[in-house]
Design a protein around this motif. Structure first.
Motif, PDB file in Angstrom:
ATOM      1  N   PHE A  25       3.850 -17.247 -66.111  1.00 53.82           N
ATOM      2  CA  PHE A  25       5.266 -16.927 -66.233  1.00 53.82           C
ATOM      3  C   PHE A  25       5.868 -17.451 -67.535  1.00 53.82           C
ATOM      4  O   PHE A  25       6.932 -16.987 -67.953  1.00 53.82           O
ATOM      5  CB  PHE A  25       6.068 -17.417 -65.028  1.00 53.82           C
ATOM      6  CG  PHE A  25       6.033 -16.463 -63.877  1.00 53.82           C
ATOM      7  CD1 PHE A  25       6.453 -15.158 -64.023  1.00 53.82           C
ATOM      8  CD2 PHE A  25       5.567 -16.863 -62.638  1.00 53.82           C
ATOM      9  CE1 PHE A  25       6.424 -14.258 -62.972  1.00 53.82           C
ATOM     10  CE2 PHE A  25       5.526 -15.981 -61.576  1.00 53.82           C
ATOM     11  CZ  PHE A  25       5.957 -14.673 -61.748  1.00 53.82           C
ATOM     12  N   LEU A  26       5.210 -18.388 -68.205  1.00 48.89           N
ATOM     13  CA  LEU A  26       5.690 -18.824 -69.517  1.00 48.89           C
ATOM     14  C   LEU A  26       5.707 -17.647 -70.487  1.00 48.89           C
ATOM     15  O   LEU A  26       6.618 -17.517 -71.301  1.00 48.89           O
ATOM     16  CB  LEU A  26       4.814 -19.942 -70.084  1.00 48.89           C
ATOM     17  CG  LEU A  26       4.977 -21.317 -69.467  1.00 48.89           C
ATOM     18  CD1 LEU A  26       3.932 -22.275 -70.024  1.00 48.89           C
ATOM     19  CD2 LEU A  26       6.376 -21.852 -69.710  1.00 48.89           C
ATOM     20  N   ALA A  27       4.722 -16.781 -70.392  1.00 47.59           N
ATOM     21  CA  ALA A  27       4.670 -15.591 -71.249  1.00 47.59           C
ATOM     22  C   ALA A  27       5.399 -14.416 -70.613  1.00 47.59           C
ATOM     23  O   ALA A  27       6.083 -13.660 -71.303  1.00 47.59           O
ATOM     24  CB  ALA A  27       3.222 -15.212 -71.529  1.00 47.59           C
ATOM     25  N   TYR A  28       5.281 -14.262 -69.306  1.00 46.68           N
ATOM     26  CA  TYR A  28       5.835 -13.080 -68.632  1.00 46.68           C
ATOM     27  C   TYR A  28       7.362 -13.063 -68.611  1.00 46.68           C
ATOM     28  O   TYR A  28       7.965 -11.992 -68.742  1.00 46.68           O
ATOM     29  CB  TYR A  28       5.297 -13.002 -67.203  1.00 46.68           C
ATOM     30  CG  TYR A  28       5.674 -11.720 -66.503  1.00 46.68           C
ATOM     31  CD1 TYR A  28       5.049 -10.534 -66.839  1.00 46.68           C
ATOM     32  CD2 TYR A  28       6.655 -11.693 -65.523  1.00 46.68           C
ATOM     33  CE1 TYR A  28       5.379  -9.347 -66.209  1.00 46.68           C
ATOM     34  CE2 TYR A  28       7.002 -10.519 -64.888  1.00 46.68           C
ATOM     35  CZ  TYR A  28       6.356  -9.349 -65.228  1.00 46.68           C
ATOM     36  OH  TYR A  28       6.702  -8.180 -64.611  1.00 46.68           O
ATOM     37  N   TYR A  49      12.600 -20.261 -68.489  1.00 47.00           N
ATOM     38  CA  TYR A  49      11.537 -20.812 -67.652  1.00 47.00           C
ATOM     39  C   TYR A  49      10.739 -21.881 -68.396  1.00 47.00           C
ATOM     40  O   TYR A  49      10.317 -22.860 -67.789  1.00 47.00           O
ATOM     41  CB  TYR A  49      10.607 -19.697 -67.174  1.00 47.00           C
ATOM     42  CG  TYR A  49       9.473 -20.198 -66.332  1.00 47.00           C
ATOM     43  CD1 TYR A  49       9.697 -20.649 -65.038  1.00 47.00           C
ATOM     44  CD2 TYR A  49       8.174 -20.241 -66.823  1.00 47.00           C
ATOM     45  CE1 TYR A  49       8.668 -21.131 -64.257  1.00 47.00           C
ATOM     46  CE2 TYR A  49       7.139 -20.717 -66.051  1.00 47.00           C
ATOM     47  CZ  TYR A  49       7.381 -21.164 -64.764  1.00 47.00           C
ATOM     48  OH  TYR A  49       6.354 -21.633 -64.007  1.00 47.00           O
ATOM     49  N   TRP A  50      10.555 -21.714 -69.696  1.00 51.37           N
ATOM     50  CA  TRP A  50       9.756 -22.701 -70.413  1.00 51.37           C
ATOM     51  C   TRP A  50      10.392 -24.085 -70.368  1.00 51.37           C
ATOM     52  O   TRP A  50       9.692 -25.089 -70.313  1.00 51.37           O
ATOM     53  CB  TRP A  50       9.472 -22.263 -71.854  1.00 51.37           C
ATOM     54  CG  TRP A  50      10.653 -22.191 -72.758  1.00 51.37           C
ATOM     55  CD1 TRP A  50      11.440 -21.103 -73.007  1.00 51.37           C
ATOM     56  CD2 TRP A  50      11.191 -23.255 -73.537  1.00 51.37           C
ATOM     57  NE1 TRP A  50      12.438 -21.425 -73.895  1.00 51.37           N
ATOM     58  CE2 TRP A  50      12.309 -22.737 -74.245  1.00 51.37           C
ATOM     59  CE3 TRP A  50      10.859 -24.593 -73.715  1.00 51.37           C
ATOM     60  CZ2 TRP A  50      13.070 -23.508 -75.105  1.00 51.37           C
ATOM     61  CZ3 TRP A  50      11.619 -25.361 -74.579  1.00 51.37           C
ATOM     62  CH2 TRP A  50      12.705 -24.828 -75.261  1.00 51.37           C
ATOM     63  N   LYS A  51      11.736 -24.140 -70.361  1.00 45.75           N
ATOM     64  CA  LYS A  51      12.405 -25.436 -70.238  1.00 45.75           C
ATOM     65  C   LYS A  51      12.201 -26.018 -68.840  1.00 45.75           C
ATOM     66  O   LYS A  51      11.943 -27.215 -68.692  1.00 45.75           O
ATOM     67  CB  LYS A  51      13.899 -25.301 -70.523  1.00 45.75           C
ATOM     68  CG  LYS A  51      14.223 -25.079 -71.967  1.00 45.75           C
ATOM     69  CD  LYS A  51      15.723 -25.022 -72.183  1.00 45.75           C
ATOM     70  CE  LYS A  51      16.057 -24.791 -73.637  1.00 45.75           C
ATOM     71  NZ  LYS A  51      17.512 -24.707 -73.863  1.00 45.75           N
ATOM     72  N   ALA A  52      12.302 -25.158 -67.827  1.00 43.15           N
ATOM     73  CA  ALA A  52      12.070 -25.625 -66.456  1.00 43.15           C
ATOM     74  C   ALA A  52      10.631 -26.103 -66.304  1.00 43.15           C
ATOM     75  O   ALA A  52      10.367 -27.104 -65.634  1.00 43.15           O
ATOM     76  CB  ALA A  52      12.384 -24.511 -65.458  1.00 43.15           C
ATOM     77  N   TYR A  53       9.708 -25.384 -66.932  1.00 41.04           N
ATOM     78  CA  TYR A  53       8.290 -25.763 -66.861  1.00 41.04           C
ATOM     79  C   TYR A  53       8.061 -27.129 -67.504  1.00 41.04           C
ATOM     80  O   TYR A  53       7.369 -27.980 -66.951  1.00 41.04           O
ATOM     81  CB  TYR A  53       7.433 -24.698 -67.544  1.00 41.04           C
ATOM     82  CG  TYR A  53       5.956 -24.885 -67.318  1.00 41.04           C
ATOM     83  CD1 TYR A  53       5.348 -24.392 -66.168  1.00 41.04           C
ATOM     84  CD2 TYR A  53       5.161 -25.558 -68.239  1.00 41.04           C
ATOM     85  CE1 TYR A  53       3.991 -24.552 -65.955  1.00 41.04           C
ATOM     86  CE2 TYR A  53       3.803 -25.728 -68.035  1.00 41.04           C
ATOM     87  CZ  TYR A  53       3.225 -25.223 -66.892  1.00 41.04           C
ATOM     88  OH  TYR A  53       1.887 -25.397 -66.671  1.00 41.04           O
ATOM     89  N   LEU A  54       8.655 -27.346 -68.679  1.00 42.46           N
ATOM     90  CA  LEU A  54       8.513 -28.641 -69.347  1.00 42.46           C
ATOM     91  C   LEU A  54       9.128 -29.763 -68.521  1.00 42.46           C
ATOM     92  O   LEU A  54       8.569 -30.860 -68.448  1.00 42.46           O
ATOM     93  CB  LEU A  54       9.141 -28.605 -70.739  1.00 42.46           C
ATOM     94  CG  LEU A  54       8.389 -27.806 -71.799  1.00 42.46           C
ATOM     95  CD1 LEU A  54       9.158 -27.805 -73.108  1.00 42.46           C
ATOM     96  CD2 LEU A  54       6.982 -28.354 -72.000  1.00 42.46           C
TER      97      LEU A  54
END
Length: 133
Positions: A25-28, A49-54
């Protein structure tokens, strides 16, 4: 806005994301246009999403799960405001299927309902925006 992706297969997206530990999902999210579609549907900017992932790295990946569950609840509210009935995603459905169901197909079930709700909302919005109907 006319939504193009109203037939996403949530189970398979959840399957891929589960086995890539959330990196799919980082890419999608940005490349698949999902980020902008979610913002359009819920009516406000959503944390990328990338911020949530980090933020999930120091929280044992609980933060991205809560982030997605919050969006799921907003999708449910939007679906109800459009008069969409039936099984809809929700905070509880997204969170608990991912937490307790992670040993089986729980994340895929939660993601399937999430995308089913999103697809139904987008189809309804497309119908209302179509001047020929």
């Amino acid at each position: 806005m006319r939504f193009r992706h109203t037939n996403r297969r949530g189970f398979w997206l959840g399957f891929i994301d589960f086995f890539t530990a959330g990196t799919f999902f980082l890419a999608y999210m940005p490349l698949g246009g999902l980020q902008s579609e979610l913002e359009e549907v819920v009516g406000h900017r959503v944390m990328p999403y990338w911020k949530a992932y980090l933020l999930g790295i120091p929280t044992a990946f609980i933060y991205p799960l809560v982030w997605m569950a919050r969006i799921a609840e907003e999708l449910k509210a939007r679906a109800r405001s459009l008069g969409i009935e039936g099984k809809l995603t929700s905070w509880r459905h997204m969170f608990w299927w991912n937490m307790l169901g992670c040993l089986c197909f729980g994340p895929m079930i939660a993601t399937q309902r999430f995308f089913d709700t999103l697809n139904r909302i987008e189809k309804k919005l497309n119908e209302s925006a179509d001047p020929l109907r």
